[in-house]
Design a protein around this motif. Structure first.
Motif, short mmCIF file in Angstrom:
data_model
loop_
_atom_site.label_atom_id
_atom_site.label_comp_id
_atom_site.label_asym_id
_atom_site.label_seq_id
_atom_site.Cartn_x
_atom_site.Cartn_y
_atom_site.Cartn_z
N UNK A 47 0.83 -1.20 0.00
CA UNK A 47 0.00 0.00 0.00
C UNK A 47 0.86 1.25 0.00
N UNK A 48 1.88 1.25 0.86
CA UNK A 48 2.77 2.40 0.94
C UNK A 48 3.45 2.62 -0.41
N UNK A 49 3.90 1.53 -1.01
CA UNK A 49 4.62 1.64 -2.27
C UNK A 49 3.72 2.20 -3.38
N UNK A 50 2.50 1.65 -3.48
CA UNK A 50 1.59 2.09 -4.54
C UNK A 50 1.28 3.58 -4.36
N UNK A 51 1.01 3.97 -3.11
CA UNK A 51 0.70 5.37 -2.85
C UNK A 51 1.91 6.25 -3.18
N UNK A 52 3.10 5.78 -2.77
CA UNK A 52 4.31 6.57 -2.99
C UNK A 52 4.59 6.76 -4.47
N UNK A 53 4.36 5.70 -5.25
CA UNK A 53 4.60 5.82 -6.69
C UNK A 53 3.64 6.85 -7.29
N UNK A 54 2.38 6.79 -6.88
CA UNK A 54 1.41 7.77 -7.38
C UNK A 54 1.79 9.18 -6.99
N UNK A 55 2.17 9.35 -5.72
CA UNK A 55 2.58 10.68 -5.23
C UNK A 55 3.82 11.15 -5.99
N UNK A 56 4.79 10.26 -6.12
CA UNK A 56 6.04 10.63 -6.78
C UNK A 56 5.80 11.08 -8.22
N UNK A 57 4.98 10.31 -8.95
CA UNK A 57 4.72 10.67 -10.34
C UNK A 57 3.99 12.01 -10.43
N UNK A 58 2.95 12.18 -9.60
CA UNK A 58 2.19 13.43 -9.71
C UNK A 58 3.04 14.62 -9.30
N UNK A 59 3.78 14.48 -8.21
CA UNK A 59 4.53 15.64 -7.75
C UNK A 59 5.66 15.99 -8.69
N UNK A 60 6.25 14.99 -9.33
CA UNK A 60 7.29 15.30 -10.33
C UNK A 60 6.68 16.16 -11.44
N UNK A 61 5.57 15.70 -11.98
CA UNK A 61 5.00 16.41 -13.12
C UNK A 61 4.41 17.75 -12.68
N UNK A 62 3.81 17.80 -11.50
CA UNK A 62 3.24 19.07 -11.04
C UNK A 62 4.35 20.08 -10.75
N UNK A 63 5.50 19.60 -10.26
CA UNK A 63 6.61 20.53 -10.03
C UNK A 63 7.08 21.13 -11.34
#
Lengths: 433, 411
Positions: A23-39
């Motif tokens: 669960x942590x991994x799936x959430x982290x991947x989603x967060x990582x991808x979105x925050x990279x592109x949003x940044x």
């Protein structure tokens, strides 16, 4: 009480380490991808001149002949002809104004230098360019109004060029050989890197500012070449400046809304007057965007970046739905334990709170890992070939946003499963256990 | 069919969990099919043929400073020196190159126009008599310019005579655009009010910059004009060589030009293949990024399916034991979970189809993305069905191993 919840939640997470890790991994991947592109999106859609951008405007008029219509763009062209640029500059009432175009030519190193000749880009403009955009100077100052009027052979150079040619020394008063002509250096810029490079969006939009600045009138008198677009609308005359060819950008500073409205009226009046004189064939068709409007109008943020941001948000949505599903499975799996707690007197609200805290802890872990993944993602973006790649760095505001987004995502994901689990009836569970 | 009823009634008792799986598959399907379509579009752009003989072409650009430098006369001397380099088969100056981002463009129409606003825009390539041969562009119909037709284009006269050429060669794609049903050779087209005779049709050559759509025939519109070009108008030198010796030729050419022009500098020296790589690098990066995201998305979806399926298996351990005790074989239990997953995936795909088309319509409205071909929906469907079956296999096998005795023990 909440400490007790925290302990319970930790205990529960430890009981199913694999599921928790997934669960942590799936959430982290989603967060990582979105925050990279949003940044990346955030960096690219920033204000290059905070505080000043609201007073800077880009005037456009329409000198095109009447065409057959059809495929013609109804918006006025983005570049001014020489005649119109001169007229607007001298007839318009703006606090400051500068016309400009980009050139590029060879610099001959000073005699005795070990350097080979090299090519630099230049901005050929008026002295107001520096004050209007608050360009910082390391040495010297902009050229004078007299230099503008008299087409003096003077130049301002970038810090980078000063380092390359003169080792970073105060080079004011020395000579620069650019494009086969000699210019007296009057100023050296300090570091200046507006993002995007708003004043000329036809050239490299996220690139560095030019290395050489020369008065516009001097450049026209010497016929310094254009390193940018030239668009002709009709039969050319004997040279560029007498032809119906746009190649000049213009910026004006208007300090109030009233001044901006007045300037826009002036553009329309000027167009009407040119129309009456037979020079313009179209009825007045003008635009006066302020800086941020201009950036939006010209789609400065690449479509690819916007699509990537949407894709990343879609990805995050899938990750959140995924987390909802896994949390539901995890909570309902513990129906027996929850039933016992309910039977021992725990209220529905207490169960709900405990489970939400558990979801929040997964969110917190996801946030930390997601932050690391964001940093990795930005590192990968910086290694991309695109012109904006080097700008992709994590900013403090985006760091906070990452943490907030992860926590929010996990709590939203936890709401439904926690609610569902808190409805578990105590009696039934005890019976079956 | 008899196996479906118990599955459906079991799913009805787990509405939320079933709905979540369906939703996740639908979202994954919608995003994956659109992302894959964009990836394929980018790959098609990267693979577009340029129409020139790429492997044996190297390019140099001399930056000149000041009036009277880099003229046509000096370019002729440069080209003579470059032709003398061993391995150079032919050499030409050229005003702009395919996939170089920088172009000279004109608009031609079938009728005289007082303005430049009607007609069809095309980039104009020119440089000298050896241009076609050096690029590897073939004459298809008609003939090329006679040597006497060439005029020197200089910074002084460029404004007047660039728009005044009376003869042109056009590419096949451009000929087809202007005269879809007739032979273009000998026809007249108009640059403003100036009549221009098409004296030949050549094989297609790609534009200096191309549209987002790989299938746009406009990517191959081009016109050739009879001018000699030189570095004072930012012309390039293009050399044809055998691919094996090209790196050596490029190095020798750069050295020779630099020696001949000590006060000038080489702005660029590279092979055409390299220029092409550079042109498409953003497309390549985007394709990799999307492909990576698609994989990650599928992985996350698989994790979700595994998680919920394991939960169900655990929850139904007793029912499974009962079924086994009543005579169900292991393979029946395995089938049960596989069928269940197939049903959920099918529902997700059905929902996802609608979402995929919705996303595509939105993308078409806001970005340069063409309509999603219907073919991508079955491809995405097969992908998610397969993914679901693989994901559910582990939990289903575990379920199949539940011994019949569980039914008695738990009771």
């Amino acid at each position: 009480m909440s400490l007790y919840h925290l302990r319970l939640a930790l205990q529960a997470l430890r009981n199913s380490p694999v599921l928790t890790a997934l669960m942590v991994l799936a959430l982290a991947v989603g967060i990582g991808a979105s925050m990279t592109m949003l940044t990346v999106l955030h960096v690219l859609s920033g204000d290059p001149l905070p505080g000043r951008s609201a007073h800077l405007y880009y005037p456009q008029i329409d000198p095109r002949p009447l065409g057959s219509g059809g495929n013609a763009n109804p918006e006025p062209p983005g570049l001014l002809t020489y005649i119109d640029a001169e007229n607007l500059l001298h007839q318009g009432k703006a606090a400051r104004a500068a016309v400009m175009y980009q050139g590029g030519d060879v610099v001959q190193p000073p005699s005795g230098s070990a350097l080979h000749p090299f090519v630099v880009n230049s901005r050929l403009t008026g002295r107001d360019f520096f004050s209007m955009f608050e360009v910082p100077f390391r040495y010297g100052a902009p050229w004078s109004a007299a230099d503008d009027a008299g087409a003096a052979h003077v130049a301002v150079i970038s810090q980078k060029l000063d380092r390359k040619l003169f080792g970073g020394a105060d080079s004011v008063g020395r000579m620069l050989d650019y494009g086969g002509h000699s210019f007296r250096i009057v100023g050296v810029l300090a570091h200046w890197r507006p993002v995007p490079r708003f004043y000329d969006l036809n050239a490299s939009r996220f690139g560095q500012v030019e290395d050489v600045f020369i008065p516009f009138n001097t450049a026209r008198a010497l016929n310094l070449g254009i390193e940018g677009s030239t668009n002709c609308y009709g039969r050319p005359g004997k040279d560029l400046d007498t032809s119906p060819c746009g190649y000049i950008q213009m910026w004006v500073q208007l300090d109030s809304r009233r001044a901006a409205a007045a300037y826009k009226r002036f553009l329309a009046d000027y167009s009407a007057q040119q129309h009456a004189a037979g020079r313009f064939q179209r009825p007045p068709n003008v635009r006066l965007d302020d800086l941020m409007q201009w950036l939006a109008y010209r789609h400065v943020v690449p479509d690819d970046v916007r699509m990537q941001a949407w894709l990343a948000l879609g990805f995050l949505l899938v990750c959140v739905v995924n987390t909802v599903g896994l949390l539901l499975a995890k909570f309902l799996r513990r129906s027996g334990e929850i039933g016992v707690r309910r039977a021992l007197g725990a209220s529905r609200r207490a169960i709900f709170a405990q489970l939400l805290i558990e979801a929040g802890m997964i969110g917190a872990a996801g946030a930390v890992l997601g932050l690391l993944l964001t940093m990795l993602g930005l590192y990968l973006v910086r290694r991309q070939p695109s012109g904006y790649a080097h700008l992709a760095h994590l900013q403090p505001s985006m760091l906070l946003a990452t943490l907030a987004l992860a926590l929010l995502a996990s709590l939203v994901a936890g709401l439904l499963p926690a609610w569902r689990a808190s409805r578990i009836a105590p009696a039934l569970q005890i019976k079956s256990a | 069919m008899t196996t479906l009823r118990p599955i459906l009634s079991a799913l009805r008792r787990h509405k939320i969990a079933a709905l979540l799986i369906v939703l996740e598959i639908a979202l994954a399907f919608a995003i994956v099919s659109n992302a894959l379509y964009i990836v394929v579009g980018r790959l098609q752009r990267i693979d577009l043929p340029s129409g020139i003989d790429e492997p044996g072409l190297v390019l140099l650009q001399l930056a000149t400073a000041g009036a009277g430098r880099g003229t046509v006369a000096s370019a002729q001397a440069d080209l003579a020196a470059l032709r003398a380099i061993p391995g150079v088969e032919s050499a030409t100056a050229i005003n702009s190159l395919p996939l170089s981002h920088s172009q000279w463009g004109l608009i031609y129409a079938l009728h005289p126009m007082r303005t430049f606003s009607g007609g069809v825009q095309a980039p104009v390539y020119f440089g000298g008599p050896d241009l076609l041969k050096t690029l590897g562009v073939r004459m298809l119909q008609g003939m090329s310019f006679p040597p006497s037709a060439y005029r020197d284009l200089t910074p002084q006269n460029a404004f007047k005579i660039f728009v005044a050429a009376r003869q042109a060669l056009i590419t096949q794609a451009y000929a087809k655009r202007l005269w879809p049903h007739a032979n273009a050779v000998g026809k007249i087209m108009y640059m403003g009010e100036t009549p221009v005779q098409v004296i030949g049709v050549v094989s297609n050559i790609i534009k200096p910059y191309i549209s987002a759509n790989a299938h746009d025939p406009g990517n191959y519109y081009a016109v050739f004009s009879p001018f000699r070009a030189a570095p004072d108008l930012n012309a390039w030198y293009a050399l044809r060589c055998r691919p094996a010796v090209c790196p050596r030729v490029l190095k020798a050419a750069a050295g020779k030009l630099q020696a001949m022009h000590p006060t000038e500098t080489l702005n660029a020296q590279e092979s055409f293949m390299h220029m092409r790589q550079r042109y498409f690098r953003n497309d390549r990066a985007m394709a990799w990024l999307l492909a990576g995201t698609v994989l990650a998305l599928l992985a996350v979806t698989a994790v979700g399916i595994v998680g919920l399926a394991s939960f169900w298996v655990q929850q139904r351990t007793r029912q499974i034991g009962v079924r086994r005790a009543l005579g169900a074989r292991r393979v029946d239990i395995l089938r049960y979970f596989q069928t269940e997953n197939f049903l959920l995936a099918t529902a997700g795909i059905a929902l996802g189809c609608a979402a995929a088309i919705g996303i595509n319509v939105w993308l078409m409205a806001h970005y340069a993305v063409p309509r999603l071909p219907i073919l991508y929906l079955p491809i995405g469907a097969v992908a998610l069905w397969t993914l679901g079956q693989f994901a559910v296999l582990g939990p289903a096998l575990r379920a199949a191993r539940v011994p019949p005795t569980v039914a008695m023990r738990a009771a």
